[in-house]
Design a protein around this motif. Structure first.
Motif, PDB file in Angstrom:
ATOM      1  N   SER A  39       0.823  -1.217   0.000  1.00  0.00           N
ATOM      2  CA  SER A  39       0.000   0.000   0.000  1.00  0.00           C
ATOM      3  C   SER A  39       0.851   1.259   0.000  1.00  0.00           C
ATOM      4  N   PHE A  40       2.019   1.227   0.651  1.00  0.00           N
ATOM      5  CA  PHE A  40       2.914   2.384   0.676  1.00  0.00           C
ATOM      6  C   PHE A  40       3.335   2.754  -0.744  1.00  0.00           C
ATOM      7  N   TYR A  41       3.765   1.779  -1.499  1.00  0.00           N
ATOM      8  CA  TYR A  41       4.272   2.034  -2.853  1.00  0.00           C
ATOM      9  C   TYR A  41       3.143   2.405  -3.809  1.00  0.00           C
ATOM     10  N   GLN A  42       1.977   1.853  -3.588  1.00  0.00           N
ATOM     11  CA  GLN A  42       0.830   2.243  -4.398  1.00  0.00           C
ATOM     12  C   GLN A  42       0.460   3.695  -4.151  1.00  0.00           C
ATOM     13  N   GLU A  43       0.479   4.118  -2.889  1.00  0.00           N
ATOM     14  CA  GLU A  43       0.132   5.501  -2.572  1.00  0.00           C
ATOM     15  C   GLU A  43       1.159   6.471  -3.141  1.00  0.00           C
ATOM     16  N   VAL A  44       2.433   6.140  -3.010  1.00  0.00           N
ATOM     17  CA  VAL A  44       3.474   6.998  -3.581  1.00  0.00           C
ATOM     18  C   VAL A  44       3.296   7.117  -5.095  1.00  0.00           C
ATOM     19  N   ALA A  45       3.052   5.992  -5.761  1.00  0.00           N
ATOM     20  CA  ALA A  45       2.901   5.997  -7.218  1.00  0.00           C
ATOM     21  C   ALA A  45       1.699   6.836  -7.637  1.00  0.00           C
ATOM     22  N   ARG A  46       0.588   6.664  -6.959  1.00  0.00           N
ATOM     23  CA  ARG A  46      -0.617   7.429  -7.317  1.00  0.00           C
ATOM     24  C   ARG A  46      -0.429   8.925  -7.061  1.00  0.00           C
ATOM     25  N   THR A  47       0.282   9.261  -5.985  1.00  0.00           N
ATOM     26  CA  THR A  47       0.531  10.673  -5.686  1.00  0.00           C
ATOM     27  C   THR A  47       1.400  11.309  -6.761  1.00  0.00           C
ATOM     28  N   ALA A  48       2.460  10.615  -7.163  1.00  0.00           N
ATOM     29  CA  ALA A  48       3.337  11.146  -8.219  1.00  0.00           C
ATOM     30  C   ALA A  48       2.581  11.283  -9.535  1.00  0.00           C
ATOM     31  N   GLU A  49       1.718  10.321  -9.844  1.00  0.00           N
ATOM     32  CA  GLU A  49       0.949  10.417 -11.081  1.00  0.00           C
ATOM     33  C   GLU A  49      -0.067  11.558 -11.003  1.00  0.00           C
ATOM     34  N   ARG A  50      -0.657  11.753  -9.844  1.00  0.00           N
ATOM     35  CA  ARG A  50      -1.591  12.884  -9.669  1.00  0.00           C
ATOM     36  C   ARG A  50      -0.853  14.197  -9.908  1.00  0.00           C
ATOM     37  N   GLY A  51       0.418  14.243  -9.540  1.00  0.00           N
ATOM     38  CA  GLY A  51       1.224  15.434  -9.767  1.00  0.00           C
ATOM     39  C   GLY A  51       1.853  15.508 -11.150  1.00  0.00           C
ATOM     40  N   LEU A  52       1.521  14.539 -12.027  1.00  0.00           N
ATOM     41  CA  LEU A  52       1.993  14.521 -13.421  1.00  0.00           C
ATOM     42  C   LEU A  52       3.506  14.408 -13.531  1.00  0.00           C
ATOM     43  N   PHE A  53       4.140  13.788 -12.528  1.00  0.00           N
ATOM     44  CA  PHE A  53       5.586  13.576 -12.577  1.00  0.00           C
ATOM     45  C   PHE A  53       5.955  12.712 -13.784  1.00  0.00           C
ATOM     46  N   ASP A  54       7.154  12.953 -14.307  1.00  0.00           N
ATOM     47  CA  ASP A  54       7.663  12.103 -15.382  1.00  0.00           C
ATOM     48  C   ASP A  54       7.864  10.681 -14.881  1.00  0.00           C
ATOM     49  N   LEU A  55       8.412  10.556 -13.680  1.00  0.00           N
ATOM     50  CA  LEU A  55       8.736   9.230 -13.171  1.00  0.00           C
ATOM     51  C   LEU A  55       8.909   9.232 -11.667  1.00  0.00           C
ATOM     52  N   ILE A  56       8.893   8.025 -11.127  1.00  0.00           N
ATOM     53  CA  ILE A  56       9.268   7.743  -9.735  1.00  0.00           C
ATOM     54  C   ILE A  56      10.560   6.955  -9.794  1.00  0.00           C
ATOM     55  N   PHE A  57      11.494   7.274  -8.913  1.00  0.00           N
ATOM     56  CA  PHE A  57      12.792   6.600  -8.908  1.00  0.00           C
ATOM     57  C   PHE A  57      13.011   5.888  -7.581  1.00  0.00           C
ATOM     58  N   LEU A  58      13.397   4.610  -7.654  1.00  0.00           N
ATOM     59  CA  LEU A  58      13.744   3.825  -6.475  1.00  0.00           C
ATOM     60  C   LEU A  58      15.216   3.461  -6.523  1.00  0.00           C
ATOM     61  N   ALA A  59      15.947   3.840  -5.480  1.00  0.00           N
ATOM     62  CA  ALA A  59      17.346   3.432  -5.352  1.00  0.00           C
ATOM     63  C   ALA A  59      17.402   2.039  -4.737  1.00  0.00           C
ATOM     64  N   ASP A  60      18.609   1.475  -4.664  1.00  0.00           N
ATOM     65  CA  ASP A  60      18.750   0.141  -4.076  1.00  0.00           C
ATOM     66  C   ASP A  60      20.140  -0.012  -3.491  1.00  0.00           C
ATOM     67  N   ILE A  61      20.259  -0.850  -2.482  1.00  0.00           N
ATOM     68  CA  ILE A  61      21.540  -1.276  -1.935  1.00  0.00           C
ATOM     69  C   ILE A  61      21.472  -2.782  -1.734  1.00  0.00           C
ATOM     70  N   LEU A  62      22.623  -3.441  -1.804  1.00  0.00           N
ATOM     71  CA  LEU A  62      22.669  -4.895  -1.790  1.00  0.00           C
ATOM     72  C   LEU A  62      23.291  -5.436  -0.515  1.00  0.00           C
ATOM     73  N   ALA A  63      23.175  -4.680   0.565  1.00  0.00           N
ATOM     74  CA  ALA A  63      23.704  -5.113   1.862  1.00  0.00           C
ATOM     75  C   ALA A  63      23.025  -4.310   2.951  1.00  0.00           C
ATOM     76  N   LEU A  64      23.040  -4.845   4.162  1.00  0.00           N
ATOM     77  CA  LEU A  64      22.635  -4.065   5.322  1.00  0.00           C
ATOM     78  C   LEU A  64      23.674  -2.974   5.503  1.00  0.00           C
ATOM     79  N   THR A  65      23.245  -1.713   5.600  1.00  0.00           N
ATOM     80  CA  THR A  65      24.222  -0.637   5.719  1.00  0.00           C
ATOM     81  C   THR A  65      24.964  -0.752   7.050  1.00  0.00           C
ATOM     82  N   GLU A  66      26.245  -0.417   7.006  1.00  0.00           N
ATOM     83  CA  GLU A  66      27.100  -0.512   8.181  1.00  0.00           C
ATOM     84  C   GLU A  66      27.773   0.826   8.430  1.00  0.00           C
ATOM     85  N   SER A  67      27.832   1.237   9.679  1.00  0.00           N
ATOM     86  CA  SER A  67      28.549   2.450  10.018  1.00  0.00           C
ATOM     87  C   SER A  67      30.046   2.180   9.971  1.00  0.00           C
ATOM     88  N   ARG A  68      30.798   3.117   9.386  1.00  0.00           N
ATOM     89  CA  ARG A  68      32.259   2.987   9.352  1.00  0.00           C
ATOM     90  C   ARG A  68      32.907   3.785  10.474  1.00  0.00           C
TER      91      ARG A  68
END
Length: 459
Positions: A39-68
């Motif tokens: 439901s979170f991603y559906q709401e974000v997508a519908r909100t961006a489309e209501r605002g006529l955005f070109d696109l929605i962008f999702l970043a990604d990481i392939l590990a649990l983030t660790e503090s250095r």
């Protein structure tokens, strides 16, 4: 010049989870526990489309983030340490919308070209041509260790692999001609085998026979995004990118990046007008200027003292705890920065220009990860966005929200109407595909070059 003829902004909505501030998850309105729900991603997508955005962008990481930072208590996690797999949620977002584009990060370091080509092609079909791929090379040690590597490839090696990776993916997308799928029930012909070809790629990093086992995507190639603005990153973007995500604190920095990449693109035989530049901007907007300032201050009060160190260490892959917090931002040999080199250079320039200590820089990084922050009422925000755009430094923006999905809705409800009033942003979608929204042509098949496609597949 009429409003219809005016150049208009392109807007991407950064789907931070659950926002683009280091402590977004602590905001009372942030959907913190919902980021693992559809439901979170559906709401974000519908909100961006209501605002006529070109696109929605999702970043990604392939590990649990660790503090250095050695100073941090490693038994506790103070930030959201993961992102959900974009390939899991893009279909959900596509199903909830009809027009808005959908782009996601996928690494060239820890994937194979065939898998990536197939996944993005399938998503482009399922969304009817609304998909984009943010090409990243992955620079963190925790991610490397999850894929059997003791250390990350060096900067040049990562980009060499990425260049060949994209080349192979494009060949695979073009291994089916547009009219290869016949689906003629009367004649009993599903596909024309003579229009499906092997690629027989043999390079330094990959050997791939092909063809792809899905028809050519509706867009020909899903839109390619790139975010590297180091010297080698700029050249890679000039060769491959349809659009560039970048971080810039000043109009001059944004103009320098876009101008340099456009010139490089021309040297690679591309048109300078073939690339869109969309710097990240963290927006705090309120009905009044004071309300917007209070929103920013409310979120900044939730910052823990070392939240900025954690995020900065993640971005740069450098332990900054060895440097005094109230001393100058460290002057490092850029070759020792194994993370995002361009972000280090941007932050170093900002620190020198504004005479900031390391503590000040980490606070700014926690607020927007090195991106520009814009604060004010709708007119204030529109003024600041229009400034860079009207100067030709950028083609639009990647809008980063202090918390999700509420702050994105604030932008849609408050800023978008002001941009439309000024004739700077669309009042309706004109096309259906992401390429349509961005004003990008459908690419000709690389298969038109006989070096790439060496003959019809055999039975």
């Amino acid at each position: 010049m009429s409003i219809k003829q005016r150049r208009q902004m392109h807007l991407a909505a950064f789907c931070g989870q659950p926002g683009n501030h280091a402590v977004s998850w602590r905001h009372p309105l942030a959907a913190t526990s919902a980021i693992l729900s559809s439901s979170f991603y559906q709401e974000v997508a519908r909100t961006a489309e209501r605002g006529l955005f070109d696109l929605i962008f999702l970043a990604d990481i392939l590990a649990l983030t660790e503090s250095r930072s050695a100073a941090r208590d490693q038994s506790l996690i103070h930030e959201v340490p993961f992102r959900i797999d974009p390939f899991s949620v893009l279909p959900i977002m596509a199903d909830a919308t009809e027009r808005v584009g959908l782009a996601a990060t996928a690494s060239t370091s820890y994937n194979e070209p065939f898998n990536i080509a197939r996944r993005f092609a399938a998503l482009d079909h399922l969304s009817q041509g609304r998909i984009g791929w943010n090409v990243v090379t992955t620079a963190s040690e925790p991610e490397a260790r999850n894929f059997g590597a003791e250390a990350v490839l060096n900067h040049a090696q990562r980009y060499a692999r990425a260049g060949e990776f994209v080349e192979v993916v494009r060949k695979l997308w073009d291994s089916w001609q547009d009219d290869a799928l016949v689906a003629d029930k009367g004649r009993g012909i599903y596909a024309d085998r003579s229009k499906i070809r092997t690629i027989n790629h043999k390079g330094d990093h990959f050997q791939v026979r092909g063809p792809l086992n899905i028809p050519r995507p509706p867009q020909g190639h899903p839109v390619l995004f790139q975010a590297g603005t180091s010297e080698i990153g700029r050249d890679f973007a000039a060769k491959t990118a349809d659009a560039v995500f970048l971080a810039a604190q000043t109009r001059e920095e944004a103009a320098d990046a876009s101008t340099t990449i456009r010139l490089l693109a021309e040297r690679h035989g591309r048109s300078a007008s073939d690339i869109r530049f969309l710097p990240g901007v963290l927006v705090f907007v309120g009905n009044t200027r004071q309300e917007a300032i209070e929103k920013q201050e409310e979120l900044n009060r939730l910052l823990t003292p070392d939240a900025g160190y954690a995020l900065l260490g993640e971005l740069l892959n450098v332990d900054l705890s060895q440097f005094p917090a109230d001393g100058p931002f460290p002057d490092l040999d850029v070759n020792t920065v194994t993370g995002i080199k361009s972000r280090y250079l941007l932050l170093k320039a900002m620190a020198e220009r504004e005479r900031l200590t390391l503590r000040h820089v980490t606070e700014k990084v926690a607020s927007a990860a090195g991106h520009r922050a814009v604060v004010g009422n709708p007119s204030d925000v529109a003024d600041q966005l229009e400034d860079w755009f009207a100067a030709g430094a950028v083609d639009g923006y990647t809008i980063m929200s202090p918390h999700m999905p509420g702050a994105l809705a604030d932008f849609v409800d408050l800023v978008v109407p002001e941009l439309q009033r000024r004739g700077l942003f669309r009042t309706r979608y004109e096309g259906r595909t992401l390429r349509d929204h961005l004003g990008l042509r459908k690419p000709n098949p690389v298969g038109d070059d006989p070096r790439y496609l060496e003959g019809a597949i055999s039975r």
